[in-house]
Write a protein that holds these residues in place. Structure first.
Motif, PDB file in Angstrom:
ATOM      1  N   ASP A 143       0.817  -1.224   0.000  1.00 30.07           N
ATOM      2  CA  ASP A 143       0.000   0.000   0.000  1.00 30.07           C
ATOM      3  C   ASP A 143       0.843   1.264   0.000  1.00 30.07           C
ATOM      4  O   ASP A 143       0.397   2.311  -0.465  1.00 30.07           O
ATOM      5  CB  ASP A 143      -0.931   0.011   1.218  1.00 30.07           C
ATOM      6  N   THR A 144       2.025   1.187   0.581  1.00 34.53           N
ATOM      7  CA  THR A 144       2.911   2.354   0.593  1.00 34.53           C
ATOM      8  C   THR A 144       4.257   1.971   0.029  1.00 34.53           C
ATOM      9  O   THR A 144       4.769   0.883   0.306  1.00 34.53           O
ATOM     10  CB  THR A 144       3.068   2.932   2.012  1.00 34.53           C
ATOM     11  N   MET A 145       4.818   2.853  -0.767  1.00 33.47           N
ATOM     12  CA  MET A 145       6.127   2.609  -1.362  1.00 33.47           C
ATOM     13  C   MET A 145       7.237   3.164  -0.490  1.00 33.47           C
ATOM     14  O   MET A 145       8.415   3.014  -0.801  1.00 33.47           O
ATOM     15  CB  MET A 145       6.199   3.248  -2.750  1.00 33.47           C
ATOM     16  N   LEU A 146       6.870   3.814   0.588  1.00 39.78           N
ATOM     17  CA  LEU A 146       7.840   4.469   1.451  1.00 39.78           C
ATOM     18  C   LEU A 146       8.146   3.610   2.661  1.00 39.78           C
ATOM     19  O   LEU A 146       7.241   3.117   3.336  1.00 39.78           O
ATOM     20  CB  LEU A 146       7.303   5.830   1.907  1.00 39.78           C
ATOM     21  N   ASP A 147       9.427   3.432   2.944  1.00 36.30           N
ATOM     22  CA  ASP A 147       9.869   2.723   4.137  1.00 36.30           C
ATOM     23  C   ASP A 147       9.816   3.694   5.313  1.00 36.30           C
ATOM     24  O   ASP A 147      10.413   4.773   5.279  1.00 36.30           O
ATOM     25  CB  ASP A 147      11.302   2.217   3.915  1.00 36.30           C
ATOM     26  N   ASP A 148       9.107   3.334   6.366  1.00 35.41           N
ATOM     27  CA  ASP A 148       8.948   4.231   7.513  1.00 35.41           C
ATOM     28  C   ASP A 148      10.278   4.598   8.151  1.00 35.41           C
ATOM     29  O   ASP A 148      10.429   5.679   8.715  1.00 35.41           O
ATOM     30  CB  ASP A 148       8.035   3.583   8.566  1.00 35.41           C
ATOM     31  N   ASN A 149      11.265   3.710   8.088  1.00 35.92           N
ATOM     32  CA  ASN A 149      12.574   4.023   8.662  1.00 35.92           C
ATOM     33  C   ASN A 149      13.256   5.153   7.902  1.00 35.92           C
ATOM     34  O   ASN A 149      13.960   5.967   8.482  1.00 35.92           O
ATOM     35  CB  ASN A 149      13.471   2.783   8.655  1.00 35.92           C
ATOM     36  N   ILE A 150      13.059   5.184   6.593  1.00 36.68           N
ATOM     37  CA  ILE A 150      13.577   6.297   5.809  1.00 36.68           C
ATOM     38  C   ILE A 150      12.878   7.584   6.210  1.00 36.68           C
ATOM     39  O   ILE A 150      13.489   8.636   6.345  1.00 36.68           O
ATOM     40  CB  ILE A 150      13.367   6.036   4.303  1.00 36.68           C
ATOM     41  N   ARG A 151      11.569   7.511   6.445  1.00 35.48           N
ATOM     42  CA  ARG A 151      10.806   8.696   6.846  1.00 35.48           C
ATOM     43  C   ARG A 151      11.368   9.285   8.134  1.00 35.48           C
ATOM     44  O   ARG A 151      11.539  10.494   8.264  1.00 35.48           O
ATOM     45  CB  ARG A 151       9.336   8.336   7.037  1.00 35.48           C
ATOM     46  N   VAL A 152      11.685   8.446   9.097  1.00 36.34           N
ATOM     47  CA  VAL A 152      12.236   8.933  10.359  1.00 36.34           C
ATOM     48  C   VAL A 152      13.565   9.640  10.124  1.00 36.34           C
ATOM     49  O   VAL A 152      13.842  10.705  10.656  1.00 36.34           O
ATOM     50  CB  VAL A 152      12.417   7.765  11.357  1.00 36.34           C
ATOM     51  N   ASP A 153      14.412   9.068   9.277  1.00 32.76           N
ATOM     52  CA  ASP A 153      15.705   9.676   9.000  1.00 32.76           C
ATOM     53  C   ASP A 153      15.546  11.064   8.408  1.00 32.76           C
ATOM     54  O   ASP A 153      16.225  11.997   8.803  1.00 32.76           O
ATOM     55  CB  ASP A 153      16.508   8.798   8.031  1.00 32.76           C
ATOM     56  N   TYR A 154      14.638  11.214   7.456  1.00 29.56           N
ATOM     57  CA  TYR A 154      14.468  12.509   6.822  1.00 29.56           C
ATOM     58  C   TYR A 154      13.805  13.508   7.767  1.00 29.56           C
ATOM     59  O   TYR A 154      14.013  14.707   7.645  1.00 29.56           O
ATOM     60  CB  TYR A 154      13.670  12.363   5.527  1.00 29.56           C
ATOM     61  N   ASN A 155      13.009  13.020   8.701  1.00 26.94           N
ATOM     62  CA  ASN A 155      12.463  13.933   9.706  1.00 26.94           C
ATOM     63  C   ASN A 155      13.579  14.536  10.541  1.00 26.94           C
ATOM     64  O   ASN A 155      13.565  15.718  10.884  1.00 26.94           O
ATOM     65  CB  ASN A 155      11.462  13.196  10.598  1.00 26.94           C
ATOM     66  N   LYS A 156      14.579  13.712  10.879  1.00 26.06           N
ATOM     67  CA  LYS A 156      15.732  14.234  11.618  1.00 26.06           C
ATOM     68  C   LYS A 156      16.511  15.209  10.747  1.00 26.06           C
ATOM     69  O   LYS A 156      16.972  16.246  11.210  1.00 26.06           O
ATOM     70  CB  LYS A 156      16.632  13.080  12.050  1.00 26.06           C
ATOM     71  N   LEU A 157      16.634  14.857   9.485  1.00 25.55           N
ATOM     72  CA  LEU A 157      17.364  15.710   8.564  1.00 25.55           C
ATOM     73  C   LEU A 157      16.707  17.075   8.417  1.00 25.55           C
ATOM     74  O   LEU A 157      17.397  18.097   8.317  1.00 25.55           O
ATOM     75  CB  LEU A 157      17.450  15.021   7.205  1.00 25.55           C
TER      76      LEU A 157
END
Length: 587
Positions: free
Chosen positions: A325-339
């Motif tokens: 359903d989602t093409m985005l890995d949630d772990n990547i999302r967390v990293d970019y939130n920190k970024l």
């Protein structure tokens, strides 16, 4: 899930795994990168390598660790025998005492990082003494623990190893981890500078490593995601070479398309795929591909983010070979939130954010990649663009008027950048009801009713645009519209800067690979006039928009991507921050 070949259990998906030995011994799929070992060995002995987070750096270090570890000689055939390096090993295999430090575990707070660094290094140094007790003097561990802090302990260890006639291969993973966290708070840059210059603790630690290279530290391999600390520590460790931009190492981490195809082909022989390999590549490519890490490699090959690919593969197989359903890995999302916290120097759209705004509205930015720059110069144009590049938020997209052109690499990154833009507006109380906006998205995707969704965008622009944003005009309206449409789960928005034929501002490509029952897709021609435009100018702009949206609708590219949906040709016109037209062209 029905397996096609039940006689052989398929290899596991090594998603999130960084331990090379576990992958090899526990039967997980491994993309062979061992061909780079000889290249590394023939390079400068003190090797710096920068790549975005979750791109495979730690696994690469683990692979090198066990290749060079003197204690792992008896495992060589089992771990490397069927890999590229197993067929042509180098003379230095299993030659070193390996020392492995991971700065990611060090407390990023300046008030605690020294004690945290000392604690981590002490643990690793003690483990080093235990692992190599057979090669080291008796009592070395006890004497080590009498030394005060990691600087004294490292100095003692490398001297004792030298006396014992042993050579050390030092690995440091995420050397800049705490730096990136500290620099997210502009008020602490003076403290940071104190620790990385003069007699600062971190500076002294790298001075000690340099001293050790005259003794028993024969090789050093250091990874990170930013060159900021590297530049600040230059005179503390000025013998290292940064290979991050080197053509020969462009493919060392991440996956080439050939490697992704090979993986897909392997699993298609063990599982009942609902898609061909070509179909899966077509689905994955816009989301995970298009990274280029060396200017000379542009046009030759692009790299997929390995973590994203493995996440997709895990979900795909776990979902009975259906698109997740989602093409985005949630772990990547967390990293970019920190970024995001590092990128944004304040709550306003200041200089840094203007680079992001230009990237969104223009589709690219230009500049040159810097191999390193001090923390205090992070906001300068080329430095900030370089920072975005090293973090993976932009990638090399060719040349433009003599400069390097940088573009957003793929849809996963695009979503993160648009999320960042929307978050800056949330500081001005931009909020909306999730349930309400989801209903508007459904009306657009399933009922062909697009007006409520675009009215929401218009209301948001009108209500929450600051005076500074109003002055930005078209770039603000276009960027904000792109950002909000990118949040709609039913579509992948493609702007005119992506489709190269200059007709439509936004093509809402239906994500029928996931929502196969949706019925509607859209071409949006977005026009902007300044707030003083006359009614006659608005009418003229509407006529232009009608002609342009028709022209794009006739292109083969659009027809190939709408699937079974009905394509709607919509024109939207703004006068200042007020939407004055939002209609479908019906012929």
């Amino acid at each position: 899930m029905k397996e096609q070949n039940t006689a052989v259990k398929p290899l596991g998906i090594p998603y999130g795994m960084m331990n090379f030995v576990a992958i090899r011994e526990d039967n997980y799929y491994y993309v062979d990168k061992t061909r780079f070992i000889e290249k590394i060995e023939n390079s400068n002995r003190y090797f710096f390598f920068i790549r975005p987070r979750r791109f495979g750096k730690s696994l690469t270090m683990s692979m090198l660790h066990h290749y060079y570890d003197i204690n792992a000689a008896d495992k060589f055939e089992r771990l490397y025998g069927d890999l590229s390096i197993g067929k042509n090993p180098t003379p230095n295999r299993n030659k070193y005492l390996v020392m492995n430090l991971n700065f990611a575990v060090i407390n990023a707070d300046l008030g605690n990082y020294r004690s945290s660094m000392d604690a981590h290094c002490n643990t690793r140094f003690n483990s080093f003494c235990d692992q190599y007790a057979a090669y080291l003097p008796v009592g070395i561990k006890e004497e080590l623990n009498k030394k005060n802090g990691c600087v004294e302990q490292l100095d003692y260890l490398y001297e004792e190893c030298s006396k014992a006639g042993q050579k050390i291969y030092l690995f440091i993973d995420e050397y800049d981890h705490f730096t990136n966290n500290i620099l997210s708070d502009a008020t602490r840059e003076k403290e940071y500078r104190k620790e990385t210059h003069g007699t600062g603790y971190l500076r002294t630690f790298f001075d000690t490593i340099k001293s050790g290279t005259y003794s028993s530290i024969e090789r050093v391999f250091i990874t990170g995601v930013s060159p900021v600390t590297l530049d600040d520590l230059t005179s503390g460790f000025n013998i290292g070479t940064n290979y991050s931009l080197a053509y020969g190492f462009n493919e060392m981490v991440g996956f080439t398309e050939e490697e992704v195809r090979e993986m897909l082909t392997y699993y298609s022989q063990h599982y009942e795929f609902h898609h061909t390999v070509d179909e899966l590549i077509e689905i994955m490519k816009p989301y995970y591909d298009n990274y280029c890490f060396a200017k000379q490699a542009y046009g030759e090959t692009t790299m997929y983010n390995s973590n994203m690919v493995l996440s997709f593969m895990y979900k795909y197989l776990d979902n009975r070979c259906r698109i997740p359903d989602t093409m985005l890995d949630d772990n990547i999302r967390v990293d970019y939130n920190k970024l995001r916290m590092l990128i944004r120097k304040d709550k306003e759209f200041a200089h840094d954010a203007s680079v992001i705004q230009t990237l969104v509205s223009q589709g690219f930015v230009t500049g040159e990649i810097k191999e390193g720059f001090p923390a205090e110069d992070i906001a300068k144009d080329n430095n900030f663009i370089s920072l975005l590049y090293y973090f993976g938020l932009v990638t090399i997209g060719g040349r433009y008027q003599g400069d390097t052109k940088f573009i957003i690499p793929n849809e996963v990154v695009r979503e993160q950048i648009f999320s960042y833009l929307l978050d800056t507006y949330s500081d001005n109380d931009l909020t909306y009801d999730d349930y309400d906006i989801r209903k508007k998205e459904q009306l657009m995707a399933y009922c062909g009713d697009f007006k409520p969704f675009f009215q929401f965008i218009a209301d948001s622009i009108y209500t929450f645009a600051s005076q500074r944003d109003r002055q930005k005009g078209e770039s603000f309206v276009h960027g904000f519209t792109l950002a909000l449409t990118s949040m709609c789960r039913f579509y992948r928005p493609i702007s005119e800067l992506d489709n190269q034929n200059g007709y439509a501002d936004i093509f809402l490509r239906p994500r029928q690979e996931i929502y196969d029952d949706m019925d509607h897709s859209y071409i949006i021609e977005l026009k902007y006039l300044n707030s003083k435009a006359t009614d006659a100018q608005v009418a003229s702009s509407i006529e232009q928009a009608k002609a342009q949206v028709c022209c794009y609708a006739d292109t083969v590219n659009a027809k190939e991507q709408i699937g079974t949906t009905t394509l709607h040709k919509v024109y939207v016109v703004y006068r200042g921050v007020e939407m004055v037209a939002c209609e479908e062209l019906v012929e």
